[in-house]
Structure formats: C-alpha cells, structure tokens
Motif scaffolding. Structure first.
Motif, PDB file in Angstrom:
ATOM      1  N   ALA A 181       0.721  16.279  44.867  1.00  0.00           N
ATOM      2  CA  ALA A 181      -0.479  16.512  44.067  1.00  0.00           C
ATOM      3  C   ALA A 181      -1.708  16.365  44.956  1.00  0.00           C
ATOM      4  CB  ALA A 181      -0.543  15.522  42.899  1.00  0.00           C
ATOM      5  N   PRO A 182      -2.828  16.969  44.577  1.00  0.00           N
ATOM      6  CA  PRO A 182      -4.044  16.860  45.392  1.00  0.00           C
ATOM      7  C   PRO A 182      -4.583  15.440  45.503  1.00  0.00           C
ATOM      8  CG  PRO A 182      -4.192  18.724  43.908  1.00  0.00           C
ATOM      9  CD  PRO A 182      -2.992  17.941  43.486  1.00  0.00           C
ATOM     10  N   VAL A 183      -4.265  14.577  44.523  1.00  0.00           N
ATOM     11  CA  VAL A 183      -4.695  13.180  44.574  1.00  0.00           C
ATOM     12  C   VAL A 183      -3.456  12.291  44.563  1.00  0.00           C
ATOM     13  CG1 VAL A 183      -6.002  11.331  43.462  1.00  0.00           C
ATOM     14  CG2 VAL A 183      -6.858  13.685  43.381  1.00  0.00           C
ATOM     15  N   THR A 184      -3.347  11.441  45.562  1.00  0.00           N
ATOM     16  CA  THR A 184      -2.223  10.506  45.671  1.00  0.00           C
ATOM     17  C   THR A 184      -2.763   9.083  45.753  1.00  0.00           C
ATOM     18  OG1 THR A 184      -0.886  12.123  46.876  1.00  0.00           O
ATOM     19  CG2 THR A 184      -0.210   9.820  47.021  1.00  0.00           C
ATOM     20  N   PHE A 185      -2.264   8.218  44.892  1.00  0.00           N
ATOM     21  CA  PHE A 185      -2.635   6.804  44.925  1.00  0.00           C
ATOM     22  C   PHE A 185      -1.503   5.991  45.549  1.00  0.00           C
ATOM     23  CE2 PHE A 185      -5.231   8.314  41.308  1.00  0.00           C
ATOM     24  CZ  PHE A 185      -6.483   7.902  41.761  1.00  0.00           C
ATOM     25  N   LEU A 186      -1.858   5.096  46.468  1.00  0.00           N
ATOM     26  CA  LEU A 186      -0.923   4.150  47.058  1.00  0.00           C
ATOM     27  C   LEU A 186      -1.190   2.790  46.437  1.00  0.00           C
ATOM     28  CD1 LEU A 186      -1.347   5.157  50.828  1.00  0.00           C
ATOM     29  CD2 LEU A 186       0.378   6.000  49.218  1.00  0.00           C
ATOM     30  N   VAL A 187      -0.181   2.213  45.786  1.00  0.00           N
ATOM     31  CA  VAL A 187      -0.367   0.925  45.120  1.00  0.00           C
ATOM     32  C   VAL A 187       0.679  -0.056  45.621  1.00  0.00           C
ATOM     33  CG1 VAL A 187      -1.339   2.022  43.068  1.00  0.00           C
ATOM     34  CG2 VAL A 187       1.104   1.525  43.153  1.00  0.00           C
ATOM     35  N   GLY A 188       0.354  -1.341  45.534  1.00  0.00           N
ATOM     36  CA  GLY A 188       1.279  -2.370  45.976  1.00  0.00           C
ATOM     37  C   GLY A 188       0.558  -3.684  46.159  1.00  0.00           C
ATOM     38  N   GLU A 189       1.319  -4.757  46.303  1.00  0.00           N
ATOM     39  CA  GLU A 189       0.746  -6.081  46.497  1.00  0.00           C
ATOM     40  C   GLU A 189       0.029  -6.181  47.838  1.00  0.00           C
ATOM     41  OE1 GLU A 189       0.551  -8.642  44.482  1.00  0.00           O
ATOM     42  OE2 GLU A 189       1.679  -7.699  42.844  1.00  0.00           O
ATOM     43  N   ASN A 190      -0.813  -7.212  47.982  1.00  0.00           N
ATOM     44  CA  ASN A 190      -1.418  -7.490  49.279  1.00  0.00           C
ATOM     45  C   ASN A 190      -0.311  -7.707  50.310  1.00  0.00           C
ATOM     46  OD1 ASN A 190      -4.028  -7.423  48.244  1.00  0.00           O
ATOM     47  ND2 ASN A 190      -4.034  -9.596  47.761  1.00  0.00           N
ATOM     48  N   GLY A 191      -0.464  -7.078  51.477  1.00  0.00           N
ATOM     49  CA  GLY A 191       0.544  -7.215  52.513  1.00  0.00           C
ATOM     50  C   GLY A 191       1.683  -6.224  52.413  1.00  0.00           C
ATOM     51  N   SER A 192       1.634  -5.343  51.425  1.00  0.00           N
ATOM     52  CA  SER A 192       2.729  -4.381  51.256  1.00  0.00           C
ATOM     53  C   SER A 192       2.655  -3.236  52.266  1.00  0.00           C
ATOM     54  CB  SER A 192       2.707  -3.808  49.835  1.00  0.00           C
ATOM     55  OG  SER A 192       1.496  -3.103  49.598  1.00  0.00           O
ATOM     56  N   GLY A 193       1.486  -3.037  52.882  1.00  0.00           N
ATOM     57  CA  GLY A 193       1.347  -1.990  53.885  1.00  0.00           C
ATOM     58  C   GLY A 193       0.577  -0.770  53.430  1.00  0.00           C
ATOM     59  N   LYS A 194       0.028  -0.779  52.211  1.00  0.00           N
ATOM     60  CA  LYS A 194      -0.654   0.420  51.720  1.00  0.00           C
ATOM     61  C   LYS A 194      -1.913   0.729  52.534  1.00  0.00           C
ATOM     62  CE  LYS A 194      -3.088  -1.959  47.952  1.00  0.00           C
ATOM     63  NZ  LYS A 194      -2.682  -3.310  48.437  1.00  0.00           N
ATOM     64  N   SER A 195      -2.656  -0.310  52.939  1.00  0.00           N
ATOM     65  CA  SER A 195      -3.855  -0.074  53.751  1.00  0.00           C
ATOM     66  C   SER A 195      -3.481   0.384  55.155  1.00  0.00           C
ATOM     67  CB  SER A 195      -4.704  -1.346  53.817  1.00  0.00           C
ATOM     68  OG  SER A 195      -5.247  -1.657  52.546  1.00  0.00           O
ATOM     69  N   THR A 196      -2.418  -0.175  55.707  1.00  0.00           N
ATOM     70  CA  THR A 196      -1.922   0.262  57.017  1.00  0.00           C
ATOM     71  C   THR A 196      -1.553   1.731  56.975  1.00  0.00           C
ATOM     72  OG1 THR A 196      -1.083  -1.947  57.536  1.00  0.00           O
ATOM     73  CG2 THR A 196      -0.129  -0.098  58.760  1.00  0.00           C
ATOM     74  N   LEU A 197      -0.902   2.129  55.900  1.00  0.00           N
ATOM     75  CA  LEU A 197      -0.495   3.518  55.730  1.00  0.00           C
ATOM     76  C   LEU A 197      -1.708   4.430  55.560  1.00  0.00           C
ATOM     77  CD1 LEU A 197       1.954   5.369  55.458  1.00  0.00           C
ATOM     78  CD2 LEU A 197       2.002   4.842  53.008  1.00  0.00           C
ATOM     79  N   ALA A 198      -2.678   4.008  54.744  1.00  0.00           N
ATOM     80  CA  ALA A 198      -3.875   4.816  54.522  1.00  0.00           C
ATOM     81  C   ALA A 198      -4.649   5.007  55.823  1.00  0.00           C
ATOM     82  CB  ALA A 198      -4.761   4.159  53.466  1.00  0.00           C
ATOM     83  N   GLU A 199      -4.819   3.946  56.588  1.00  0.00           N
ATOM     84  CA  GLU A 199      -5.553   4.037  57.853  1.00  0.00           C
ATOM     85  C   GLU A 199      -4.861   4.980  58.823  1.00  0.00           C
ATOM     86  OE1 GLU A 199      -6.224   1.125  61.618  1.00  0.00           O
ATOM     87  OE2 GLU A 199      -7.022   0.381  59.710  1.00  0.00           O
ATOM     88  N   ALA A 200      -3.541   4.895  58.899  1.00  0.00           N
ATOM     89  CA  ALA A 200      -2.801   5.761  59.818  1.00  0.00           C
ATOM     90  C   ALA A 200      -2.931   7.226  59.416  1.00  0.00           C
ATOM     91  CB  ALA A 200      -1.335   5.348  59.857  1.00  0.00           C
ATOM     92  N   LEU A 201      -2.897   7.517  58.119  1.00  0.00           N
ATOM     93  CA  LEU A 201      -3.058   8.892  57.658  1.00  0.00           C
ATOM     94  C   LEU A 201      -4.447   9.420  58.028  1.00  0.00           C
ATOM     95  CD1 LEU A 201      -1.413   8.566  54.128  1.00  0.00           C
ATOM     96  CD2 LEU A 201      -0.480   9.817  56.088  1.00  0.00           C
TER      97      LEU A 201
END
Length: 243
Positions: A41-61
């Motif tokens: 989809a044109p909009v994708t949300f990454l959700v998860g607890e603190n430390g789950s890696g969602k911010s790491t993944l977003a930054e890498a993308l």
C-alpha cells in the motif's frame, strides 16, 4: 507507489560476519535480511514495542533511498558528519518505473523527507519554511513541515511523528498522509499511535520477537487492544503500577 520491496544485499563474507552483531541480531532486521519487506500500500505503518527495531528499520529505509539519516529532504546533507548505518548501506529496492528513476538517478533527483523525533526541531530550523520553527512549539513546527515539505511525489519516512502532536494535530497529519498517497507519494511511518494506524487502506506491519507480520488494525493490532482496554478501565492497568 515508488517502492514495491526492500531487501538486504550483502556479500557472502559480510553476511557471515554479520550474524552475531547488531543490527543483524534484531528479529525484524534478520527477517528483512532473509525475506525482504514487501510494500502493498502507499502508506505503511511500522508498529512495535520500544526496542523492537522499528526505528532502526525506518532509518535504514530512509538511508537506502538517499535521505539523510539525520533527517531532512532528499538531495541535501544536513549532517555530513553522520556516517550511514551498516544496514542503510546494504538496503536495496525493487522499485516501480517512477521509483527507479529516483533510486538510480543522482541524489538531487530523489524526492522525499525523513522526519525523526530526536532531530526534527534542528532539521526544521535549517529547512526553508514560511515561518520560524524556533518561535513555535514542537507540534506547530512539525505541522508546518508537513504542510510545506510533504507535497510532491516521493518517499516520506516518519519516525514517531506523533511525539509532539496533540490529538487534533494527529488528525491533521492523517489528512496530509492521505493527500500524499493520492498524489503518488509513498509513506513509511514508525509509530505507537492507534490514531495514525487507523488510516483506511494503509498496511500495518507489526515488528517484534517474531520478526515482522502484517496485521489488521481492529482485530490483531496489540496497541489498539491495549488502548481500548485502558480507556475502558484504567484501574485494570494502574493497579499493577501504583498500588
């Protein structure tokens, strides 16, 4: 859409060396390295607890697309001293025709913005906006950036944008995201907000010990269930904390 799939491109030697080191030990990163991440989809949300890696993944993308890891617009470097992450350097994309022209072209041809909560105020101070962010609250500065910088087709990566926003401001951001996708842009947003993730037609990817999985907002998303239970009966949660 611009990007249909993200994956990791590592040499055999680099893959062997990365097995026991961060960020490759993070379950969602390990899943990305083995299976990739499809965007449906044109909009994708990454959700998860603190430390789950969602911010790491977003930054890498963001890095893989050519957005400054410090935050800011594509085609410009706001923090030249910040080294790209190992994961960001290894990210590759299967892109649409429009996306390929951006990804494979010079950095200045790419369009988009990376907004991360920790550095947003500094980045907005350097950006060309109609008003002065330092004279506004964080939330007002965020909304100004959304209105003025989130306009043209491109990749917009947001890392917990709700951090500075009120309920009504989050609703305004939802409207901006809706207009972006209507205009041909693509959005990836790491968030803890049940309000943002309720955007109709968006895909929600939950990250955690399981790696990554697509979930439905109403039936499967843990953060929605927790907020619903808490608002219905706060004492059911608070008695374990303050009693």
């Amino acid at each position: 859409m611009l990007i249909e799939r993200a994956y990791v491109d590592l040499s055999e030697e680099a893959r062997a060396e990365s097995g026991d080191s961060w960020p490759w030990t993070v379950p969602c990163v390990r899943r990305l390295a083995t299976d990739g991440l499809k965007f449906r989809a044109p909009v994708t949300f990454l959700v998860g607890e603190n430390g789950s890696g969602k911010s790491t993944l977003a930054e890498a993308l963001a890095e893989g697309f050519g957005l400054d890891s410090y935050g800011g617009s594509a085609g410009y470097k706001y923090a030249s001293s910040r080294e790209p992450s190992v994961l960001g350097q290894a990210i590759r994309f299967d892109a649409t025709a429009v996306g390929r022209r951006m990804v494979r072209g010079p950095r200045t041809r790419r369009r988009g913005f990376f907004l991360r909560a920790e550095t947003a105020f500094d980045v907005l101070g350097r950006a060309r906006l109609s008003g002065a962010p330092e004279e506004m609250s964080h939330g007002e500065g965020f909304l100004m950036a959304f209105r003025e910088k989130f306009r043209q087709p491109g990749l917009y990566v947001l890392d917990e944008p709700e951090a500075a926003l009120s309920f009504s401001s989050c609703l305004e951001l939802l409207g901006v995201l809706h207009e972006l996708r209507r205009g041909g842009a693509q959005v990836v947003c790491a968030t803890h907000s049940p309000l943002l993730t309720a955007l109709p037609g968006a895909e929600i990817v939950e990250v955690g010990e399981h790696g990554m999985r697509s979930v439905e907002w109403d039936d499967e998303l843990a953060l929605v269930d927790h907020w619903r239970r808490y608002l219905t009966d706060p004492r059911a949660y608070l008695r374990h904390i303050i009693d």
